[in-house]
Design an enzyme around this catalytic site. Structure first.
Site, PDB file in Angstrom:
ATOM      1  N   HIS A 280      -4.750  -3.298   6.195  1.00  0.00           N
ATOM      2  CA  HIS A 280      -4.541  -3.571   4.760  1.00  0.00           C
ATOM      3  C   HIS A 280      -5.904  -3.968   4.184  1.00  0.00           C
ATOM      4  O   HIS A 280      -6.212  -5.144   4.016  1.00  0.00           O
ATOM      5  CB  HIS A 280      -3.523  -4.694   4.561  1.00  0.00           C
ATOM      6  CG  HIS A 280      -3.477  -5.164   3.137  1.00  0.00           C
ATOM      7  ND1 HIS A 280      -3.009  -4.382   2.112  1.00  0.00           N
ATOM      8  CD2 HIS A 280      -3.880  -6.329   2.560  1.00  0.00           C
ATOM      9  CE1 HIS A 280      -3.114  -5.039   0.973  1.00  0.00           C
ATOM     10  NE2 HIS A 280      -3.649  -6.217   1.214  1.00  0.00           N
TER      11      HIS A 280
ATOM     12  N   ASP B  51       0.847  -1.199   0.000  1.00  0.00           N
ATOM     13  CA  ASP B  51       0.000   0.000   0.000  1.00  0.00           C
ATOM     14  C   ASP B  51       0.886   1.253   0.000  1.00  0.00           C
ATOM     15  O   ASP B  51       0.612   2.226  -0.698  1.00  0.00           O
ATOM     16  CB  ASP B  51      -0.914  -0.013   1.231  1.00  0.00           C
ATOM     17  CG  ASP B  51      -1.641  -1.329   1.365  1.00  0.00           C
ATOM     18  OD1 ASP B  51      -2.491  -1.623   0.519  1.00  0.00           O
ATOM     19  OD2 ASP B  51      -1.321  -2.104   2.296  1.00  0.00           O
TER      20      ASP B  51
HETATM   21  P1  NAX Z   1      -2.482 -18.071  -4.402  1.00  0.00           P
HETATM   22  O1  NAX Z   1      -3.872 -18.575  -4.275  1.00  0.00           O
HETATM   23  O2  NAX Z   1      -1.863 -17.988  -5.757  1.00  0.00           O
HETATM   24  O3  NAX Z   1      -1.517 -18.971  -3.495  1.00  0.00           O
HETATM   25  C1  NAX Z   1      -1.803 -19.289  -2.178  1.00  0.00           C
HETATM   26  C2  NAX Z   1      -1.041 -20.563  -1.856  1.00  0.00           C
HETATM   27  O4  NAX Z   1      -1.158 -20.763  -0.441  1.00  0.00           O
HETATM   28  C3  NAX Z   1      -1.600 -21.822  -2.535  1.00  0.00           C
HETATM   29  O5  NAX Z   1      -0.559 -22.473  -3.210  1.00  0.00           O
HETATM   30  C4  NAX Z   1      -2.156 -22.654  -1.379  1.00  0.00           C
HETATM   31  O6  NAX Z   1      -1.982 -24.048  -1.590  1.00  0.00           O
HETATM   32  C5  NAX Z   1      -1.285 -22.160  -0.221  1.00  0.00           C
HETATM   33  N1  NAX Z   1      -1.866 -22.349   1.111  1.00  0.00           N
HETATM   34  C6  NAX Z   1      -3.159 -22.225   1.490  1.00  0.00           C
HETATM   35  N2  NAX Z   1      -3.274 -22.515   2.792  1.00  0.00           N
HETATM   36  C7  NAX Z   1      -2.048 -22.821   3.248  1.00  0.00           C
HETATM   37  C8  NAX Z   1      -1.528 -23.221   4.509  1.00  0.00           C
HETATM   38  N3  NAX Z   1      -2.345 -23.387   5.553  1.00  0.00           N
HETATM   39  N4  NAX Z   1      -0.217 -23.455   4.608  1.00  0.00           N
HETATM   40  C9  NAX Z   1       0.606 -23.314   3.554  1.00  0.00           C
HETATM   41  N5  NAX Z   1       0.175 -22.958   2.319  1.00  0.00           N
HETATM   42  C10 NAX Z   1      -1.137 -22.713   2.177  1.00  0.00           C
HETATM   43  O7  NAX Z   1      -2.468 -16.657  -3.658  1.00  0.00           O
HETATM   44  P2  NAX Z   1      -1.451 -15.452  -3.824  1.00  0.00           P
HETATM   45  O8  NAX Z   1      -1.874 -14.594  -4.957  1.00  0.00           O
HETATM   46  O9  NAX Z   1      -0.066 -15.962  -3.800  1.00  0.00           O
HETATM   47  O10 NAX Z   1      -1.796 -14.611  -2.495  1.00  0.00           O
HETATM   48  C11 NAX Z   1      -1.523 -15.133  -1.218  1.00  0.00           C
HETATM   49  C12 NAX Z   1      -2.155 -14.259  -0.140  1.00  0.00           C
HETATM   50  O11 NAX Z   1      -1.620 -12.927  -0.189  1.00  0.00           O
HETATM   51  C13 NAX Z   1      -3.666 -14.102  -0.241  1.00  0.00           C
HETATM   52  O12 NAX Z   1      -4.237 -14.252   1.045  1.00  0.00           O
HETATM   53  C14 NAX Z   1      -3.840 -12.664  -0.702  1.00  0.00           C
HETATM   54  O13 NAX Z   1      -5.082 -12.119  -0.307  1.00  0.00           O
HETATM   55  C15 NAX Z   1      -2.680 -12.005   0.006  1.00  0.00           C
HETATM   56  N6  NAX Z   1      -2.240 -10.694  -0.468  1.00  0.00           N
HETATM   57  C16 NAX Z   1      -1.822  -9.784   0.446  1.00  0.00           C
HETATM   58  C17 NAX Z   1      -1.307  -8.560   0.103  1.00  0.00           C
HETATM   59  C18 NAX Z   1      -0.802  -7.601   1.136  1.00  0.00           C
HETATM   60  O14 NAX Z   1      -0.422  -6.489   0.743  1.00  0.00           O
HETATM   61  N7  NAX Z   1      -0.781  -7.900   2.439  1.00  0.00           N
HETATM   62  C19 NAX Z   1      -1.263  -8.147  -1.324  1.00  0.00           C
HETATM   63  C20 NAX Z   1      -1.278  -9.285  -2.268  1.00  0.00           C
HETATM   64  C21 NAX Z   1      -2.189 -10.417  -1.907  1.00  0.00           C
HETATM   65  O15 NAX Z   1      -3.498 -10.077  -2.304  1.00  0.00           O
END
Ligand code: NAX
Length: 346
Positions: free
Chosen positions: A207, A179
């Protein structure tokens, strides 16, 4: 796979005073490693960009089908022949993944499903971040630095902090650096300058869409710029655009922000390990009551690094406009915190 023990784990992240690290290797754990953020983040971590000339051992923590995908990612990392890349471990086991970890990126989270309430999402993520926090407290290096990226990032970080016994609250942060970077990008474009010339941007709060990107203290080449940015642009364009940038990216790109998120995670951890002289950045960390933000909730503040620890910039005078915006985003955080408290998660 077995994990090689670090040679001098407790000195990781500390410097000799000349900026040179004491120890030769760093253990880095990434949950959600097979996801789209992971796919960008891991390559940046393996280059030496974050931890300097240290050998980087990567622990890729995944669940379910993500485990096999993470094995594929590990194969590609190997194929990239990074000179500083040490051991790569793919695991579902939290203790194996977090053992002696010096840096932890908690990226994997459960996304909101159709028809699901916000409280369901918080509960589902509590089931992920509680056990992760506990395992970090049990086996990570005592000086571990944790960055929560998975959403709802602030409250997930509060859950981690509540479970990570023996780890100081200030070692657990949530990411609002994206952000912050988005806000810098918007102002740089508006004023026609480079982001490197800007300092003292602040993102307050959660966030989420309630966040408050604040230019009151912003400087360009050391000089205040708030007067050059008209109020209508700030309230009608800048603030909502930064706060809803994630949705805008999805709309235009067709997928959520991944490379920019990974890049901001790199910025956050690189600054934390290496220091930033005098600069302010936005970091979400457990509140100590600063600026009237209730203790314990994980809120984004203006921070600088002092002796390797984030410190909230103190003494800023807050005007009525700022107060109103800060209170709004803090109220949302309090509500989230209360929900997970009622669920016994913090
Ligand atoms: P993806 O859906 O591409 O990847 C998530 C991965 O996490 C998957 O491979 C899944 O198998 C794995 N996963 C799920 N539960 C798990 C667990 N308990 N232990 C280990 N692995 C697990 O998501 P992606 O685009 O990489 O985003 C990941 C997260 O970042 C999401 O929650 C998203 O909302 C968050 N974000 C946060 C941001 C921030 O600024 N704080 C910005 C970017 C993003 O939106």
């Amino acid at each position: 796979m077995t994990i090689q023990e670090p040679t001098s784990a407790n000195l990781a992240g500390q410097t000799q005073g000349n900026g040179e690290p004491h120890n030769a290797e760093v253990n880095v754990a990434i949950t959600g490693a097979a996801g789209q953020i992971g796919y960008s983040l891991l390559w940046r971590l393996a280059t030496g960009e974050v931890f300097g000339e240290r050998r980087v051992n990567l622990r890729l923590i995944e669940v379910g089908e993500g485990v096999k995908a993470a094995q594929g990612v590990a194969m590609e990392l190997l194929d990239s022949a990074f000179p500083l890349l040490g051991q790569i471990t793919v695991t579902e086991d939290l203790h194996e993944g977090f053992r002696d970890a010096h840096a932890v990126f908690l990226v994997g989270a459960k996304p909101r499903q159709k028809g699901e309430e916000r409280s369901d999402l918080l509960a589902a993520n509590g089931g992920i971040f509680g056990p992760q926090g506990k395992a970090i407290g049990e086996v990570a290096s005592p000086d571990v630095r944790v960055l929560v990226v998975g959403n709802p990032a602030n409250t997930n970080a509060a859950i981690v902090a509540a479970h990570a016994e023996g780890i100081a609250p200030r070692q657990i942060t949530a990411m609002t650096r994206l952000d912050h970077n988005r806000a810098l990008g918007q102002v740089a474009e508006k004023l026609g300058g480079g982001v490197a010339e800007l300092d003292r941007m602040i993102v307050w709060g959660n966030h989420s869409a309630s966040q408050f990107p604040d230019v009151t203290e912003l400087t360009l080449k050391g000089k205040p710029v708030a007067d050059q940015l008209d109020q209508a642009w700030l309230t009608e364009e800048f603030i909502p655009r930064v706060a809803k940038r994630g949705a805008e990216i999805i709309e235009v790109r067709g997928r959520s922000s991944a490379a920019s998120a990974a890049s901001s995670a790199v910025d956050h951890m690189r600054d934390w390990f290496n220091g930033i002289e005098g600069e302010w950045v936005s970091v979400a960390l457990p509140s100590d009551g600063s600026y009237g933000v209730p203790e314990g909730i994980v809120c984004s503040f203006p921070c600088r690094l002092v002796d390797g620890q984030w410190e909230i910039v103190q003494g800023l005078s807050i005007n009525e406009f700022q107060r109103e915006r800060i209170e709004k985003t803090v109220a949302e955080l309090q509500e989230e915190f209360q929900t997970v408290k009622d669920q016994g998660l913090v």
